[in-house]
Design a protein around this motif. Sequence first.
Motif, short mmCIF file in Angstrom:
data_model
loop_
_atom_site.label_atom_id
_atom_site.label_comp_id
_atom_site.label_asym_id
_atom_site.label_seq_id
_atom_site.Cartn_x
_atom_site.Cartn_y
_atom_site.Cartn_z
N ILE A 180 0.84 -1.20 0.00
CA ILE A 180 0.00 0.00 0.00
C ILE A 180 0.87 1.25 0.00
O ILE A 180 0.63 2.20 -0.76
CB ILE A 180 -0.96 -0.01 1.21
CG1 ILE A 180 -2.00 -1.13 1.05
CG2 ILE A 180 -1.64 1.34 1.38
CD1 ILE A 180 -2.81 -1.41 2.30
N LEU A 181 1.89 1.23 0.85
CA LEU A 181 2.77 2.41 0.92
C LEU A 181 3.41 2.70 -0.43
O LEU A 181 3.61 3.86 -0.81
CB LEU A 181 3.86 2.19 1.98
CG LEU A 181 3.39 2.17 3.43
CD1 LEU A 181 4.56 1.91 4.38
CD2 LEU A 181 2.71 3.48 3.79
N GLN A 189 2.45 13.11 4.28
CA GLN A 189 2.57 13.02 5.73
C GLN A 189 2.31 11.58 6.16
O GLN A 189 1.40 10.93 5.64
CB GLN A 189 1.53 13.94 6.37
CG GLN A 189 1.42 13.84 7.87
CD GLN A 189 0.30 14.70 8.42
OE1 GLN A 189 -0.80 14.75 7.85
NE2 GLN A 189 0.58 15.40 9.51
N THR A 190 3.11 11.09 7.08
CA THR A 190 2.90 9.74 7.61
C THR A 190 2.81 9.79 9.12
O THR A 190 3.66 10.37 9.79
CB THR A 190 4.07 8.81 7.20
OG1 THR A 190 4.21 8.85 5.78
CG2 THR A 190 3.81 7.38 7.67
N SER A 205 9.96 1.34 11.48
CA SER A 205 9.08 2.38 10.96
C SER A 205 9.86 3.58 10.42
O SER A 205 9.31 4.37 9.66
CB SER A 205 8.13 2.86 12.06
OG SER A 205 8.82 3.67 12.99
N ARG A 206 11.11 3.69 10.81
CA ARG A 206 11.86 4.87 10.36
C ARG A 206 12.08 4.85 8.86
O ARG A 206 12.34 5.90 8.26
CB ARG A 206 13.19 4.94 11.12
CG ARG A 206 12.96 5.13 12.62
CD ARG A 206 14.23 5.16 13.39
NE ARG A 206 15.07 6.27 12.95
CZ ARG A 206 16.30 6.45 13.35
NH1 ARG A 206 16.83 5.62 14.21
NH2 ARG A 206 17.00 7.47 12.91
N ARG A 207 11.94 3.70 8.26
CA ARG A 207 12.01 3.64 6.79
C ARG A 207 10.90 4.45 6.14
O ARG A 207 11.04 4.90 5.01
CB ARG A 207 11.84 2.18 6.33
CG ARG A 207 12.89 1.22 6.78
CD ARG A 207 13.20 0.18 5.71
NE ARG A 207 12.02 -0.43 5.13
CZ ARG A 207 11.54 -1.62 5.48
NH1 ARG A 207 12.14 -2.31 6.43
NH2 ARG A 207 10.49 -2.13 4.89
N PHE A 208 9.78 4.56 6.85
CA PHE A 208 8.61 5.19 6.23
C PHE A 208 8.40 6.64 6.66
O PHE A 208 7.49 7.29 6.18
CB PHE A 208 7.34 4.41 6.58
CG PHE A 208 7.47 2.93 6.46
CD1 PHE A 208 7.80 2.36 5.23
CD2 PHE A 208 7.30 2.10 7.55
CE1 PHE A 208 7.93 0.99 5.10
CE2 PHE A 208 7.44 0.73 7.43
CZ PHE A 208 7.75 0.17 6.20
N LEU A 209 9.21 7.11 7.59
CA LEU A 209 8.96 8.42 8.19
C LEU A 209 10.03 9.43 7.80
O LEU A 209 11.19 9.08 7.61
CB LEU A 209 8.91 8.28 9.72
CG LEU A 209 7.77 7.42 10.27
CD1 LEU A 209 8.05 7.05 11.73
CD2 LEU A 209 6.45 8.14 10.13
#
Length: 548
Positions: A180-181, A189-190, A205-209
């Motif tokens: 989905i990402l 914004q995440t 989660s830091r991969r996505f932020l």
Amino acid sequence: MTNASDNSKPTFAQLGARPETVAALAAMGIERAFAIQQYALPIGIRGGDMIGQAPTGTGKTLGFGVPVIDRVLSPQDGADGAPQALIVVPTRELGLQVAKDLAGAGKTRGIRVLPIYGGVAYEPQVEALRKGVEILVGTPGRLLDLAKQKQLKLDRVRSLVLDEADRMLDLGFLDDVEKILSMLPEDRQTMLFSATMPDPIVHLSRRFLRNPVTVHAGHDDVPGVSPQTKQFAYRTHQLNRLELLARILQSKERGLTMIFTRTKRNADRVTEDLDFRGFAAAAVHGDLGQGARERALRAFRTGKVDVLVATDVAARGLDVSGVTHVINYDCPEDPETYVHRIGRTGRAGATGVAVTFVDWEDMPRWRLVDKTLGLEIPDPQETYHTSPWVYTDLDIPTDTSGTLPTADRSRVGLGAEHEEDLGGGRSRRRTTTKRGGSDAPAAERPPRRRRRITGEAELVTEEALADAEVKPRRRRRRGGAEAPVIVEGAAPQADDATEAERKPRRRGAATAVLEAAPAEDSADAPKARRRRRRRSGGTSGSADSAAE
DNA sequence: AAAAAAG
């Protein structure tokens, strides 16, 4: 219930919400912001990435919901109907609930919120997408399904929320979430929200932020858990569990009650047995059709049944007012599950009772739960040989003279404060006597040990945030992601500054501590320091962070 | 190991 009179909390207007949103919230009886909302709104509204952590039942949904609402264009603003925000959740019923909450907050601006989940017909969802929506709330399977069929376009999404983020990023969901990402614009914004955030998940989660702010609201006693919930553990045996359960259900102090089992079969078995004994119980688990699941939950929400027996499908996020008791009929497998299950009670300031049944085989995992969370619940072993179902602190009938415990049928349908029209001329009474107030059971007893709530006080101002970002005490980069700013809900200690430099959080995430809460009174300080040290010295990453 | 999430 309105919270308008609580002057210790800021209004949503003060936190920068749009006037229309403030009005919509007021219409829902919501005027003042909880701690997590105080911290999350200013950051979220300006579009910042965030990890939001706060105990169960303290308002996380609006913590991300108001920013999401306020950042989307309404149809009047010129929205073209392509989804501008996406909230991903782990269960269908939670998706439905979150969608309703957001629809309420977006009502005055005509924001269209669509729940997307499996087990129901495609057509209504496809049709709604065709007409246009501003916000999607969905579970991964159906979202991907519709995206694959090109019924769903995600390339205009500006805000993405993972609700129950640790769950969404663990093994069962990670693949789907990553898919989905990958369909979303990179420039967005995440926001990640949950009551529990194990360290490995935070790291992942830091991969996505991008430049995430960590917002951590709440008390520092048993973090993640509502402090108004009184917790018990019983040493049980396969053969006496149902008896003990029935006795607890006969408690006069009991309102709505959720019972958690480890398996779907067990949920059915317990439901059947309670039904046989005359209790008004319904089951919720994943083997039931979606209609049956939603009917059961609706029956429970409206008080038509006052016992809901569920697998962990109902452990997270569900907000049902009037739940006074949570019973872990089967011991939870891990600390996070425990936190979320018992978080179905003790919400929004109400009191609650949580009881966990611990069989001999469960002792190792129970000890891990107790130790990890620092619960210090009396060892259930001690309660066993005296009498299998007598525990003096908990209000349950102790008469064991031989009759099978059965339901007091007058419980459901009597003692009502109001009636609701069911249509067709029928009406149903609700038992609402145990709802939240000072007459609730746990309030009458002295707390087992002192608990304190911090992080409910001052606004996080723009200047303070800017300051925190400009002057971090320490900044490290890893994997290209900016190290996050930590906004602690609990008041930092005087020596935290030096401690932070000496010993930043293991993941190197502690770059700045923003003093957003009032100073603790000095009497509490040594105790809090001790706790903090204990937490930071934990061995297992997940165990340690479950407690935060 | 179970549960959840697409059908």
